[in-house]
Design a protein around this motif. Structure first.
Motif, short mmCIF file in Angstrom:
data_model
loop_
_atom_site.label_atom_id
_atom_site.label_comp_id
_atom_site.label_asym_id
_atom_site.label_seq_id
_atom_site.Cartn_x
_atom_site.Cartn_y
_atom_site.Cartn_z
N SER A 74 0.83 -1.21 0.00
CA SER A 74 0.00 0.00 0.00
C SER A 74 0.86 1.26 0.00
CB SER A 74 -0.95 0.00 1.20
OG SER A 74 -0.26 -0.04 2.43
N MET A 75 1.95 1.25 0.77
CA MET A 75 2.81 2.44 0.79
C MET A 75 3.54 2.63 -0.53
SD MET A 75 2.44 4.26 3.50
CE MET A 75 3.93 5.26 3.46
N ASP A 76 4.01 1.54 -1.12
CA ASP A 76 4.67 1.66 -2.42
C ASP A 76 3.71 2.27 -3.44
OD1 ASP A 76 7.01 0.57 -1.47
OD2 ASP A 76 6.69 -1.42 -2.33
N ASN A 77 2.48 1.80 -3.45
CA ASN A 77 1.49 2.32 -4.41
C ASN A 77 1.13 3.77 -4.13
OD1 ASN A 77 1.34 -0.12 -5.80
ND2 ASN A 77 -0.41 -0.87 -4.62
N LEU A 78 0.92 4.08 -2.86
CA LEU A 78 0.52 5.44 -2.50
C LEU A 78 1.65 6.45 -2.74
CD1 LEU A 78 -1.54 4.79 0.73
CD2 LEU A 78 -2.30 6.17 -1.21
N LEU A 79 2.87 6.07 -2.39
CA LEU A 79 3.99 6.99 -2.60
C LEU A 79 4.23 7.23 -4.09
CD1 LEU A 79 6.44 5.69 0.14
CD2 LEU A 79 5.44 7.98 0.02
N ALA A 80 4.06 6.20 -4.90
CA ALA A 80 4.22 6.38 -6.35
C ALA A 80 3.16 7.31 -6.91
CB ALA A 80 4.17 5.02 -7.05
N ALA A 81 1.92 7.12 -6.46
CA ALA A 81 0.84 7.98 -6.94
C ALA A 81 1.03 9.41 -6.46
CB ALA A 81 -0.52 7.43 -6.45
N ALA A 82 1.44 9.57 -5.20
CA ALA A 82 1.64 10.91 -4.65
C ALA A 82 2.78 11.64 -5.34
CB ALA A 82 1.90 10.82 -3.14
N ARG A 83 3.84 10.92 -5.66
CA ARG A 83 4.96 11.54 -6.37
C ARG A 83 4.52 11.98 -7.76
NH1 ARG A 83 10.98 8.86 -7.35
NH2 ARG A 83 11.97 10.78 -8.12
N LYS A 84 3.79 11.11 -8.45
CA LYS A 84 3.31 11.45 -9.79
C LYS A 84 2.40 12.68 -9.74
CE LYS A 84 1.80 8.09 -12.39
NZ LYS A 84 0.89 7.05 -12.99
N GLY A 85 1.61 12.77 -8.66
CA GLY A 85 0.66 13.88 -8.55
C GLY A 85 1.24 15.15 -7.98
N GLY A 86 2.52 15.15 -7.63
CA GLY A 86 3.16 16.37 -7.12
C GLY A 86 2.74 16.73 -5.71
N VAL A 87 2.36 15.75 -4.92
CA VAL A 87 1.95 15.98 -3.53
C VAL A 87 3.14 16.49 -2.72
CG1 VAL A 87 1.17 14.82 -1.42
CG2 VAL A 87 0.12 14.28 -3.63
N GLY A 88 2.91 17.47 -1.86
CA GLY A 88 4.00 18.08 -1.11
C GLY A 88 4.12 17.65 0.33
N HIS A 89 3.19 16.82 0.81
CA HIS A 89 3.21 16.42 2.22
C HIS A 89 2.43 15.11 2.34
CE1 HIS A 89 2.27 17.74 6.70
NE2 HIS A 89 3.08 16.70 6.64
N PHE A 90 3.03 14.13 3.00
CA PHE A 90 2.41 12.82 3.15
C PHE A 90 2.39 12.49 4.65
CE2 PHE A 90 1.69 8.82 0.56
CZ PHE A 90 1.26 8.03 1.62
N VAL A 91 1.19 12.17 5.17
CA VAL A 91 1.00 11.95 6.60
C VAL A 91 0.47 10.55 6.85
CG1 VAL A 91 -0.18 12.78 8.69
CG2 VAL A 91 0.43 14.41 6.87
N ILE A 92 1.01 9.87 7.86
CA ILE A 92 0.46 8.59 8.29
C ILE A 92 0.20 8.61 9.79
CG2 ILE A 92 1.56 7.26 6.46
CD1 ILE A 92 3.51 6.17 8.62
N LEU A 93 -0.65 7.71 10.23
CA LEU A 93 -0.92 7.50 11.66
C LEU A 93 -0.30 6.18 12.09
CD1 LEU A 93 -2.39 8.25 14.31
CD2 LEU A 93 -4.42 7.08 13.39
N SER A 94 0.52 6.24 13.13
CA SER A 94 1.18 5.05 13.64
C SER A 94 0.91 4.91 15.14
CB SER A 94 2.69 5.12 13.34
OG SER A 94 3.32 3.87 13.60
N ILE A 95 1.73 4.15 15.83
CA ILE A 95 1.47 3.78 17.22
C ILE A 95 2.65 4.17 18.11
CG2 ILE A 95 0.90 1.87 18.78
CD1 ILE A 95 0.12 0.26 16.25
N VAL A 96 2.36 4.82 19.22
CA VAL A 96 3.40 5.12 20.21
C VAL A 96 4.04 3.81 20.67
CG1 VAL A 96 3.80 5.91 22.58
CG2 VAL A 96 2.44 7.30 21.01
N GLY A 97 5.36 3.75 20.61
CA GLY A 97 6.07 2.57 21.08
C GLY A 97 6.11 1.41 20.12
N ALA A 98 5.67 1.61 18.87
CA ALA A 98 5.65 0.49 17.91
C ALA A 98 7.04 -0.13 17.75
CB ALA A 98 5.12 0.97 16.57
N ASP A 99 8.05 0.69 17.80
CA ASP A 99 9.41 0.19 17.61
C ASP A 99 9.97 -0.52 18.84
OD1 ASP A 99 9.35 2.59 18.99
OD2 ASP A 99 11.23 3.34 18.15
N GLN A 100 9.20 -0.51 19.94
CA GLN A 100 9.67 -1.15 21.16
C GLN A 100 9.07 -2.54 21.37
OE1 GLN A 100 9.50 1.50 24.65
NE2 GLN A 100 9.27 3.22 23.24
#
Length: 242
Positions: A74-100
């Motif tokens: 999903s991220m590969d597809n979304l980033l490719a589409a956003a780059r093609k569309g000239g998007v200037g800011h990409f935001v996601i929602l993640s989880i506090v402590g996910a890396d722990q």
């Protein structure tokens, strides 16, 4: 500004759309129901066309070992589409402590999502939130058996979905962080304590038994909570309970 909110009809996404539009922006929700599929890529180019900001609030359909593949595709597809569309800011929602908590497949998948965004071509922001108040019933249902609910004494800092959405909308409307903002609720409970509070409020006679091996949060070791730099929401759990 114009926002393409992917996953914009869900619990958080619908609120983000509402908040951004109320602030005078143009926020458009996109999801399966509007013909957008982040896995196949269907409809993505059209969804992000003309958008200044993409807010990705889609989620894996499972919390198991299949979740990393969902986020990578999903991220590969979304980033490719956003780059093609000239998007200037990409935001996601993640989880506090996910890396722990590498023991959890889903948490590892969210870390992967963060890494893909940070390594991508578009200025970005990551909003990490603590556990949603709305999910407490679901968490209890995973380990409920008859008159007993088994829960570990894992520290939890619950935040209301409306406050998560407000935090995401605020970050999305600002300049890219190229980093992380953590948001959380104003109170800390142990999960078993939170279960007892919830059942008591609802007049539910079931008993919460503290079990360090019960459920998904049993593998969380230590305090996976916000730090001193986090933004804390105002809604307290007792005030949120219906």
């Amino acid at each position: 500004m114009k926002f393409a909110v992917i996953g914009g009809t869900g619990l958080i996404g619908s609120r983000v759309v509402k908040d951004l539009n109320a602030a005078g922006h143009e926020a458009v929700p996109h999801s399966h129901s509007t013909g957008v599929d982040v896995v196949s890529g269907q409809g993505l180019d059209e969804a992000v066309a003309g958008a200044d900001v993409v807010v990705n609030l889609t989620n894996s359909p499972t919390f198991d070992e299949a979740s990393p593949a969902f986020f990578r595709t999903s991220m590969d597809n979304l980033l490719a589409a956003a780059r093609k569309g000239g998007v200037g800011h990409f935001v996601i929602l993640s989880i506090v402590g996910a890396d722990q908590v590498p023991e959890l497949d889903y948490y590892r998948a969210k870390v992967l999502q963060e890494e893909l965004l940070a390594a991508g071509p578009i200025p970005y922001s990551i909003v990490r939130a603590t556990q949603f108040m709305e999910f407490v019933d679901d968490v209890m249902s995973w380990t409920a058996d008859g008159d007993t609910v088994r829960l570990p004494a894992t520290p939890i800092q619950p935040i209301a979905a409306k406050d998560v959405a407000a935090g995401v909308a605020e970050v999305a409307a600002g300049a890219p962080l190229n980093g992380v903002r953590a948001i959380g609720g104003p109170e800390i409970f142990t999960l078993d304590e939170l279960g007892r509070i919830t059942l008591s409020h609802k007049g539910d006679s079931r008993t919460v038994v503290t079990d360090p091996t019960a459920g998904m949060f049993a593998v969380v070791k230590g305090d996976v909570l916000t730090d001193k730099d986090a933004h804390l929401a105002a809604t307290r759990y007792a005030d949120w309970l219906p």
